[in-house]
Motif scaffolding. Structure first.
Motif, PDB file in Angstrom:
ATOM      1  N   TYR A  33     -13.270  -0.207  -0.847  1.00  0.00           N
ATOM      2  CA  TYR A  33     -12.932  -1.491  -1.478  1.00  0.00           C
ATOM      3  C   TYR A  33     -13.567  -1.595  -2.864  1.00  0.00           C
ATOM      4  O   TYR A  33     -13.022  -2.248  -3.760  1.00  0.00           O
TER       5      TYR A  33
ATOM      6  N   ARG B 172      -7.744  -3.669  -1.829  1.00  0.00           N
ATOM      7  CA  ARG B 172      -6.772  -2.561  -1.812  1.00  0.00           C
ATOM      8  C   ARG B 172      -5.439  -3.034  -2.380  1.00  0.00           C
ATOM      9  O   ARG B 172      -4.800  -2.344  -3.172  1.00  0.00           O
TER      10      ARG B 172
ATOM     11  N   CYS C  70     -11.388   0.256  -5.307  1.00  0.00           N
ATOM     12  CA  CYS C  70     -10.181  -0.524  -5.620  1.00  0.00           C
ATOM     13  C   CYS C  70     -10.497  -1.651  -6.597  1.00  0.00           C
ATOM     14  O   CYS C  70      -9.731  -1.912  -7.534  1.00  0.00           O
TER      15      CYS C  70
ATOM     16  N   TRP D 209     -14.042   7.867  -3.457  1.00  0.00           N
ATOM     17  CA  TRP D 209     -14.131   6.398  -3.527  1.00  0.00           C
ATOM     18  C   TRP D 209     -15.391   5.961  -4.280  1.00  0.00           C
ATOM     19  O   TRP D 209     -15.333   5.073  -5.131  1.00  0.00           O
TER      20      TRP D 209
ATOM     21  N   ILE E  63       0.850  -1.203   0.000  1.00  0.00           N
ATOM     22  CA  ILE E  63       0.000   0.000   0.000  1.00  0.00           C
ATOM     23  C   ILE E  63       0.887   1.255   0.000  1.00  0.00           C
ATOM     24  O   ILE E  63       0.597   2.240  -0.689  1.00  0.00           O
TER      25      ILE E  63
END
Ligand SMILES: CC(C)=CCC/C(C)=C/CC/C(C)=C/COP(=O)(O)OP(=O)(O)O
Ligand SMILES: [Zn+2]
Length: 415
Positions: free
Chosen positions: A255, A205, A258, A307, A152
């Motif tokens: 999530y 992720r 991602c 997001w 990450i």
């Protein structure tokens, strides 16, 4: 015995498998409605009370600011970001000791999103030297000096370097081959990636951080991508959004982004249920607060402007149409995530601004100002301003970077 089984099957068939369903449904529905209505009206929990408070404070702000033409207070936010690059950070940020590349990306990206010139050569030098000093041999990158390489943080470091316009040839110093070998070693049998060689979690992720770095550095090989699509498909839940892991979690904005950005990188958006994903994104936006929550029955939060908004922008870019209300989101961003009292952007009224929210709320603002259309490759998503004056530069919603920076960075590694 066989006779007993047959009569049992007949019983199930006759009594339980729908023979009488019509009659039962008619009587049930009316009774259910009578029972459910007062239940939903009377249900008051900590969650509904918290939401009510947020709704009230947002509605007050909308009322107060209804005649004002609000803009992003760019010079004001710049002060907050400049201060952080020229002074020691406050002691409470020690908690982010393992996230130093993230701070560089959030702060650097926020400056560049408002005005590319605001990330000065001096800052680009500071960012690239700090990252290349902390991680020996040009990567894979870690969170800070003496720490282990982390998937990450490696993503944050590479995106922060992408903002540096190849200052002092820093892009040549990235250890592309070393990063590639390390990404391969992080691959798990289920198609996911763990975050560290030694120990680490595996969720969407990690997939995004592996794939986006590989796409930028031109090392997205079939070997790296084996099983990734299957892993991601299993993360879509009955709600339409994506959880972090296959068949485990509830759908969540972070999530979901991602997973969807990863599928865009793979060129495989069509393998998921895009219709239910769009409905889920749309259901994240509240009528009253006007911004997004990250999951069902949770509160609005400015970072989901990216997001969830970013997920919607990717779907828009690939021709699936728009599933969010951009002008409403813009209202939430400018009226509820920004104040004249304190620079920086925040999660919601009552919360303090921070670098993470400043970056993702600005990225969300860019989404409200542009229409998106892919032009051949995921690296080249055309971002057309909706009105003539956009406050934020065009972005690539798959990489969370200004389009210009992303395209130049990718071009560097393309040969
Ligand atoms: C590229 C990369 C690494 C992206 C990460 C994306 C991601 C998972 C973002 C989620 C961040 C967030 C606000 C979590 C809070 O969960 P919560 O339970 O506190 O918040 P909630 O109440 O809004 O669900
Ligand atoms: Zn947030």
């Amino acid at each position: 015995m066989p006779n007993k089984n047959i009569s049992r099957a007949r019983f199930i068939n006759n009594k339980l498998l729908g023979r009488k369903r019509d009659v039962e449904e008619k009587t049930c529905i009316e009774e259910d409605i009578r029972e459910i209505r007062p239940l939903t009206m009377q249900l008051s929990t900590e969650t509904t009370q918290d939401r009510q408070e947020v709704v009230e404070v947002c509605e007050d702000l909308y009322h107060l600011l209804k005649h004002e033409d609000i803009h992003l207070l760019k010079e004001f936010h710049r002060m907050y970001l400049d201060y952080s690059f020229t002074n020691n950070l406050p002691p409470q940020l020690k908690a982010l000791d393992a996230s130093q590349p993230w701070l560089l990306y959030w702060i650097g990206n926020s400056l560049r999103l408002m005005n590319p010139k605001w990330l000065s050569k001096n800052y680009q030098q500071g960012i690239s030297e700090k990252l290349l000093n902390a991680s020996v041999n040009g990567g894979p990158f870690c969170g800070g000096l003496g720490q282990l390489p982390h998937l990450i943080c490696n993503y944050a470091a590479v995106t922060a370097l992408a903002l540096c316009d190849n200052y002092d040839d820093c892009w040549s110093k990235i250890n592309v081959h070393g990063i590639y070998q390390w990404l391969l070693a992080l691959k798990m049998p289920n198609g996911g990636f763990k975050t560290c060689l030694e120990v680490g979690e595996c969720d969407t992720r990690g997939t995004y951080c592996a794939l986006s770095v590989a796409a930028m550095l031109n090392i997205l090989t079939p070997e790296l991508c084996t099983g990734v699509e299957e892993f991601l498909i299993k993360c879509q839940t009955y709600e339409g959004g994506f959880g972090g892991c296959p068949q485990e979690d509830e759908a969540h904005g972070g999530y979901t982004y991602c997973a969807v950005a990863s599928l865009a990188i793979l060129g495989r958006l069509e393998v998921i249920n895009v219709g239910s994903l769009m409905e889920w994104c749309s259901a994240r936006q509240f009528n009253e607060e006007r911004g997004f929550s990250g999951r069902s029955n949770k509160l609005v939060d400015g970072c989901y402007s990216y997001w969830v908004g970013g997920t919607a922008a990717i779907l828009e870019a690939y021709g699936y149409g728009e599933c969010i209300d951009k002008p409403m989101l813009r209202d939430y961003i400018l009226k509820c995530c920004q104040t004249k009292e304190r620079p920086g952007l925040r999660d919601k009224p009552g919360k303090s601004p921070d670098f993470y929210h400043t970056n993702y709320v600005m990225l969300g603002l860019s989404i409200t100002e542009h229409n998106f259309k892919v032009q051949g490759s995921v690296n080249s998503i055309k971002c057309a301003p909706i009105k003539e004056s956009a406050e934020i530069v065009p972005i690539n919603p798959v990489f969370g970077l200004p389009s210009e920076d992303l395209e130049k960075f990718v071009r560097f590694y393309s040969h």
